[in-house]
Design a protein around this motif. Structure first.
Motif, PDB file in Angstrom:
ATOM      1  N   LEU A 141       5.618   7.868   1.463  1.00  0.00           N
ATOM      2  CA  LEU A 141       4.481   6.958   1.350  1.00  0.00           C
ATOM      3  C   LEU A 141       4.139   6.396   2.725  1.00  0.00           C
ATOM      4  CD1 LEU A 141       5.711   4.822  -1.712  1.00  0.00           C
ATOM      5  CD2 LEU A 141       3.860   6.518  -1.766  1.00  0.00           C
ATOM      6  N   THR A 142       2.882   6.015   2.885  1.00  0.00           N
ATOM      7  CA  THR A 142       2.497   5.305   4.105  1.00  0.00           C
ATOM      8  C   THR A 142       2.578   3.804   3.834  1.00  0.00           C
ATOM      9  OG1 THR A 142       1.010   7.084   4.770  1.00  0.00           O
ATOM     10  CG2 THR A 142       0.635   4.927   5.766  1.00  0.00           C
ATOM     11  N   LEU A 143       3.344   3.118   4.654  1.00  0.00           N
ATOM     12  CA  LEU A 143       3.518   1.673   4.490  1.00  0.00           C
ATOM     13  C   LEU A 143       2.558   0.895   5.391  1.00  0.00           C
ATOM     14  CD1 LEU A 143       7.431   1.499   4.459  1.00  0.00           C
ATOM     15  CD2 LEU A 143       5.891   1.393   2.483  1.00  0.00           C
ATOM     16  N   ILE A 144       2.285   1.446   6.558  1.00  0.00           N
ATOM     17  CA  ILE A 144       1.442   0.758   7.535  1.00  0.00           C
ATOM     18  C   ILE A 144       0.378   1.740   8.014  1.00  0.00           C
ATOM     19  CG2 ILE A 144       1.364  -0.398   9.786  1.00  0.00           C
ATOM     20  CD1 ILE A 144       4.250  -1.259   9.358  1.00  0.00           C
ATOM     21  N   ALA A 145      -0.886   1.336   7.860  1.00  0.00           N
ATOM     22  CA  ALA A 145      -1.990   2.158   8.381  1.00  0.00           C
ATOM     23  C   ALA A 145      -2.217   1.760   9.831  1.00  0.00           C
ATOM     24  CB  ALA A 145      -3.248   1.926   7.553  1.00  0.00           C
ATOM     25  N   ARG A 146      -2.211   2.743  10.745  1.00  0.00           N
ATOM     26  CA  ARG A 146      -2.362   2.463  12.173  1.00  0.00           C
ATOM     27  C   ARG A 146      -3.704   2.973  12.676  1.00  0.00           C
ATOM     28  NH1 ARG A 146       2.399   4.615  10.033  1.00  0.00           N
ATOM     29  NH2 ARG A 146       4.345   4.080  11.057  1.00  0.00           N
ATOM     30  N   THR A 147      -4.306   2.200  13.533  1.00  0.00           N
ATOM     31  CA  THR A 147      -5.460   2.665  14.315  1.00  0.00           C
ATOM     32  C   THR A 147      -5.126   2.365  15.770  1.00  0.00           C
ATOM     33  OG1 THR A 147      -6.655   0.564  14.322  1.00  0.00           O
ATOM     34  CG2 THR A 147      -6.999   2.013  12.412  1.00  0.00           C
ATOM     35  N   ALA A 178       5.360  -6.559   9.934  1.00  0.00           N
ATOM     36  CA  ALA A 178       4.363  -7.197   9.086  1.00  0.00           C
ATOM     37  C   ALA A 178       4.168  -8.657   9.480  1.00  0.00           C
ATOM     38  CB  ALA A 178       4.788  -7.090   7.624  1.00  0.00           C
ATOM     39  N   GLU A 179       5.246  -9.320   9.844  1.00  0.00           N
ATOM     40  CA  GLU A 179       5.173 -10.734  10.239  1.00  0.00           C
ATOM     41  C   GLU A 179       4.355 -10.911  11.515  1.00  0.00           C
ATOM     42  OE1 GLU A 179       9.026 -12.504  10.773  1.00  0.00           O
ATOM     43  OE2 GLU A 179       8.240 -14.108  12.054  1.00  0.00           O
ATOM     44  N   HIS A 180       4.553 -10.024  12.486  1.00  0.00           N
ATOM     45  CA  HIS A 180       3.898 -10.182  13.797  1.00  0.00           C
ATOM     46  C   HIS A 180       2.556  -9.456  13.868  1.00  0.00           C
ATOM     47  CE1 HIS A 180       7.118 -12.312  15.934  1.00  0.00           C
ATOM     48  NE2 HIS A 180       7.972 -11.568  15.218  1.00  0.00           N
ATOM     49  N   GLY A 181       2.291  -8.567  12.885  1.00  0.00           N
ATOM     50  CA  GLY A 181       1.016  -7.843  12.879  1.00  0.00           C
ATOM     51  C   GLY A 181       0.871  -6.864  14.008  1.00  0.00           C
ATOM     52  N   SER A 182       1.968  -6.444  14.600  1.00  0.00           N
ATOM     53  CA  SER A 182       1.901  -5.543  15.752  1.00  0.00           C
ATOM     54  C   SER A 182       3.261  -4.930  15.995  1.00  0.00           C
ATOM     55  CB  SER A 182       1.458  -6.322  17.001  1.00  0.00           C
ATOM     56  OG  SER A 182       1.767  -5.617  18.179  1.00  0.00           O
ATOM     57  N   PHE A 183       3.275  -3.626  16.294  1.00  0.00           N
ATOM     58  CA  PHE A 183       4.523  -2.960  16.641  1.00  0.00           C
ATOM     59  C   PHE A 183       5.102  -3.547  17.936  1.00  0.00           C
ATOM     60  CE2 PHE A 183       5.182   0.942  14.010  1.00  0.00           C
ATOM     61  CZ  PHE A 183       4.123   0.765  13.145  1.00  0.00           C
ATOM     62  N   ARG A 211      -5.386  -1.738  15.758  1.00  0.00           N
ATOM     63  CA  ARG A 211      -4.743  -2.650  14.820  1.00  0.00           C
ATOM     64  C   ARG A 211      -3.909  -1.897  13.798  1.00  0.00           C
ATOM     65  NH1 ARG A 211      -7.630  -3.072   9.970  1.00  0.00           N
ATOM     66  NH2 ARG A 211      -6.809  -5.158   9.584  1.00  0.00           N
ATOM     67  N   ILE A 212      -3.110  -2.659  13.075  1.00  0.00           N
ATOM     68  CA  ILE A 212      -2.345  -2.094  11.961  1.00  0.00           C
ATOM     69  C   ILE A 212      -2.688  -2.876  10.711  1.00  0.00           C
ATOM     70  CG2 ILE A 212      -0.420  -1.416  13.478  1.00  0.00           C
ATOM     71  CD1 ILE A 212       1.173  -3.733  12.158  1.00  0.00           C
ATOM     72  N   ALA A 213      -2.476  -2.265   9.541  1.00  0.00           N
ATOM     73  CA  ALA A 213      -2.704  -2.938   8.266  1.00  0.00           C
ATOM     74  C   ALA A 213      -1.743  -2.360   7.241  1.00  0.00           C
ATOM     75  CB  ALA A 213      -4.150  -2.737   7.812  1.00  0.00           C
ATOM     76  N   LEU A 214      -1.226  -3.245   6.420  1.00  0.00           N
ATOM     77  CA  LEU A 214      -0.336  -2.775   5.354  1.00  0.00           C
ATOM     78  C   LEU A 214      -1.138  -2.045   4.294  1.00  0.00           C
ATOM     79  CD1 LEU A 214       1.994  -5.873   4.756  1.00  0.00           C
ATOM     80  CD2 LEU A 214       2.440  -3.869   6.180  1.00  0.00           C
TER      81      LEU A 214
END
Length: 308
Positions: free
Chosen positions: A50-56, A18-23, A59-62
């Motif tokens: 539950l889904t914590l991080i939505a991935r495309t 979450a801090e870096h915005g990227s895996f 990008r990712i989004a919480l």
């Protein structure tokens, strides 16, 4: 049934993602591979359902659940880092209490004088001394180490010999002038003995380089479980006694006491540091062990060395 422990590592990884915005950026920052980071997040989501991080693909989004969990996940990471920092500091800066057992007379005579320099060198160490001639059970009674003056038997404890403690048959010049200097253990029956009861036996055993070993049971006027008590009676000419050199070296140096029957000797003892069986010790304990080993490696009461 006991509840499973939380996956603290995965929560810390989630906080970093979450801090870096990227895996991938989080993986590089933590020195991990991308798949390791991805699997950790997958473990959390499977566990929670539950889904914590939505991935495309770009990008990712919480998710809402991810945003709700982020504050506590970040706290887990910061608390973990603080614990490691504090533990790391303890591994380089000795701190805490060291509990040590030592013989009463020896402790009073020599350990007190060693304390100031140690306390100056290690200001965050606290020392808890238990002075007694009783042989304590280190493990059962919670001691970190002990000083023992003895001929150690084989045991599960670890030990480190520091120096030799000679045992000397001594008396005052006045006593020997009045009663004569004994030349053989058999003559001790006609003398007044002052005796320490700390040993298992009430007999005195002597060795001669030519005549071998002799054992006698002296006529004792005073028994005591603390050898310090005998010195005033010795100096007053009330008898002779077998004393550890560390208790009488000054009197021998000054001529107020003298060796009796000098050609016969008593088997010496060793001053030992004794420790519980585990070779892994906190740094605070090792610091005290090393310090005492340096301070006591050469007996400060060694009369022959002092005369040199």
């Amino acid at each position: 049934m006991m509840k499973r422990l939380p996956d603290l590592e995965a929560w810390a990884i989630f906080s970093k993602v979450a801090e870096h915005g990227s895996f991938s950026r989080a993986a590089r920052a933590m020195g991990m591979s991308d798949p390791t980071v991805s699997k950790a997040i997958g473990r959390l989501e499977a566990r929670l359902g539950l889904t914590l991080i939505a991935r495309t693909s770009r990008r990712i989004a919480l998710t809402d659940a991810g945003r709700a969990a982020l504050e506590r996940a970040s706290r887990i990471l910061s608390e973990g880092e603080a614990v490691e920092d504090e533990a790391g500091a303890q591994s380089t800066v000795p701190r805490g209490r060291v509990r040590i057992s030592a013989p009463l007379s020896f402790g009073i005579a020599y350990l007190g004088s060693t304390l100031p320099a140690f306390l100056d060198a290690y200001p965050e160490i606290t020392i808890d001394f238990a002075l007694s001639d009783r042989k304590v059970d280190l493990v059962a009674e919670g001691f970190d180490l002990a000083l023992r003056i003895a001929s150690l038997n084989d045991s599960s404890l670890l030990s480190r010999r520091l120096c030799t403690v000679r045992l000397l048959l001594v008396a005052s010049p006045d006593y020997l002038d009045r009663h004569g200097m004994p030349t053989h253990p058999a003559q001790l029956g006609g003398h007044c003995a002052l005796a320490y009861t700390g040993g298992a036996s009430r007999t005195w055993r002597f060795t001669h380089p030519t005549f071998g070993e002799e054992t006698v049971e002296p006529a004792v006027r005073v028994w005591t479980d603390n050898a310090d008590l005998l010195n005033p009676a010795l100096l007053a000419g009330q008898g002779l006694a077998i004393q550890p050199e560390f208790l009488v070296w000054r009197e021998l140096r000054d001529g107020r006491l003298m060796p009796a029957m000098p050609e016969w000797s008593v088997a010496p003892l060793g001053l030992h540091l004794v420790m519980p069986p585990s070779p892994l010790r906190p740094l605070r304990v090792q610091a005290l062990i090393d310090y005492l080993a340096r301070e006591l490696a050469r007996a400060p009461w060694d009369v022959d060395r002092i005369r040199e």
